[in-house]
Design a protein around this motif. Structure first.
Motif, PDB file in Angstrom:
ATOM      1  N   HIS A 135      27.907   1.097  16.051  1.00  0.00           N
ATOM      2  CA  HIS A 135      27.972  -0.292  15.163  1.00  0.00           C
ATOM      3  C   HIS A 135      27.720   0.181  13.801  1.00  0.00           C
ATOM      4  O   HIS A 135      27.588   1.281  13.517  1.00  0.00           O
ATOM      5  CB  HIS A 135      26.422  -1.110  15.745  1.00  0.00           C
ATOM      6  CG  HIS A 135      25.341  -0.064  15.552  1.00  0.00           C
ATOM      7  ND1 HIS A 135      24.732   0.701  16.263  1.00  0.00           N
ATOM      8  CD2 HIS A 135      24.282  -0.092  14.423  1.00  0.00           C
ATOM      9  CE1 HIS A 135      23.792   1.258  15.967  1.00  0.00           C
ATOM     10  NE2 HIS A 135      23.458   0.695  14.930  1.00  0.00           N
ATOM     11  N   ASP A 137      25.102  -0.677  10.463  1.00  0.00           N
ATOM     12  CA  ASP A 137      23.988  -1.433   9.972  1.00  0.00           C
ATOM     13  C   ASP A 137      24.137  -2.142   8.581  1.00  0.00           C
ATOM     14  O   ASP A 137      24.272  -1.642   7.475  1.00  0.00           O
ATOM     15  CB  ASP A 137      22.777  -0.327   9.511  1.00  0.00           C
ATOM     16  CG  ASP A 137      22.167   0.033  11.028  1.00  0.00           C
ATOM     17  OD1 ASP A 137      22.914   0.007  11.955  1.00  0.00           O
ATOM     18  OD2 ASP A 137      21.007   0.326  11.084  1.00  0.00           O
ATOM     19  N   HIS A 191      27.885   4.406  13.970  1.00  0.00           N
ATOM     20  CA  HIS A 191      27.187   5.114  14.853  1.00  0.00           C
ATOM     21  C   HIS A 191      26.623   4.662  15.816  1.00  0.00           C
ATOM     22  O   HIS A 191      26.613   3.405  16.070  1.00  0.00           O
ATOM     23  CB  HIS A 191      26.112   5.464  13.658  1.00  0.00           C
ATOM     24  CG  HIS A 191      25.200   4.331  13.401  1.00  0.00           C
ATOM     25  ND1 HIS A 191      25.608   3.869  12.164  1.00  0.00           N
ATOM     26  CD2 HIS A 191      23.954   4.068  13.800  1.00  0.00           C
ATOM     27  CE1 HIS A 191      24.783   2.623  11.880  1.00  0.00           C
ATOM     28  NE2 HIS A 191      23.660   2.614  13.014  1.00  0.00           N
ATOM     29  N   ARG A 214      14.048   0.331   7.089  1.00  0.00           N
ATOM     30  CA  ARG A 214      14.881  -0.324   6.183  1.00  0.00           C
ATOM     31  C   ARG A 214      14.439  -0.975   4.951  1.00  0.00           C
ATOM     32  O   ARG A 214      13.479  -1.606   5.223  1.00  0.00           O
ATOM     33  CB  ARG A 214      15.678  -1.453   7.063  1.00  0.00           C
ATOM     34  CG  ARG A 214      16.771  -0.696   8.220  1.00  0.00           C
ATOM     35  CD  ARG A 214      16.108  -1.060   9.586  1.00  0.00           C
ATOM     36  NE  ARG A 214      16.569  -0.385  10.638  1.00  0.00           N
ATOM     37  CZ  ARG A 214      17.890  -0.988  11.086  1.00  0.00           C
ATOM     38  NH1 ARG A 214      18.495  -1.960  10.943  1.00  0.00           N
ATOM     39  NH2 ARG A 214      18.365  -0.070  12.244  1.00  0.00           N
TER      40      ARG A 214
HETATM   41 FE    FE Z   1      22.124   1.710  13.587  1.00  0.00          FE
END
Ligand code: FE
Ligand code: MD6
Length: 217
Positions: A135, A137, A191, A214
């Protein structure tokens, strides 16, 4: 008279490996604070237990998740998003504990990102067989801020690909205490995590915990 032996040596900390431009792996960086991290994690989980969420496509994820910080990452039938409220409790996510924030900031600094101020920490729990498909991010607003990822417990194979889903991923073994700081040119690289092999970790037993910090907003 050992001083002159070390002249010019400025980094005597944990080993630092470059995974890609913008992504560094700090082996063992979280080890010195593992007790504080795990104590704080226990308090978070008491307020916001791990749960296996559903993807928009209706599949239940094999990884169980919770969050701390002002925002938490959630997925359900309506999509992926950051939300200040835990949908299970209807309350705010637990605050980000100082040992979490301080570790993320120190790691980001190590990666050359100054003044890192994460507002979300997604906490993933893997049991044997659990995996995370490739996926990107990309639900965060500001891709200039890095993601800081902390691995605890059983080792896992982290797959780190490229800008395209079809780019062949490199495989990295992530062990207890390893930290990745990931920003810049590889921030949107694909990743994932290979199915967790069974085992017994001295501190965490049959699990792997991953913290990803994040800047979501
Ligand atoms: Fe991720
Ligand atoms: C995991 N990590 O290691 C999943 N994403 O369990 C991630 O998905 C991740 O480690 C972005 C940056 C670092 C990561």
């Amino acid at each position: 008279m050992t001083a002159d032996l070390f002249e010019g040596v400025t980094d005597i900390g944990p080993s630092c490996e470059m995974m890609a431009e913008g992504a560094i792996l700090l082996r063992g960086f979280a080890k010195p604070v593992e007790d504080a991290l795990l104590a704080a994690l226990r308090e978070i989980v008491a307020q916001a237990p791990f749960r296996r969420m559903f993807t928009p496509g209706g599949h239940q994820m094999s990884v169980a998740m919770t969050n701390c910080g002002n925002l938490g990452w959630v997925t359900d039938r309506s999509g992926y998003r950051y939300d200040g409220i835990d949908p299970e409790s209807g309350k705010a996510w637990p605050a980000m504990p100082a040992p979490f924030r301080e570790l993320a900031q120190r790691a980001a600094e190590e990666g050359g990102f100054h003044g890192y101020s994460p507002d979300a920490c997604l906490i993933n729990r893997y049991e044997p067989g659990a995996k995370m498909s490739l996926h990107q991010d990309k639900d965060e607003k500001d891709f200039a801020a890095p993601i800081v990822s902390v691995s605890l417990g059983l080792p896992a194979v982290f797959m780190f690909g490229g800008a395209k889903r079809s780019d062949k991923p490199k495989r990295y073994r992530m062990e207890h205490g390893d930290v990745v700081v990931w920003g810049g040119p590889s921030r949107l690289f694909f990743h994932g995590v290979a199915p967790l092999a069974d085992g017994e970790h001295a501190v965490l037993g049959r699990r792997r915990i991953n913290l990803t910090f994040r800047r979501a907003r």
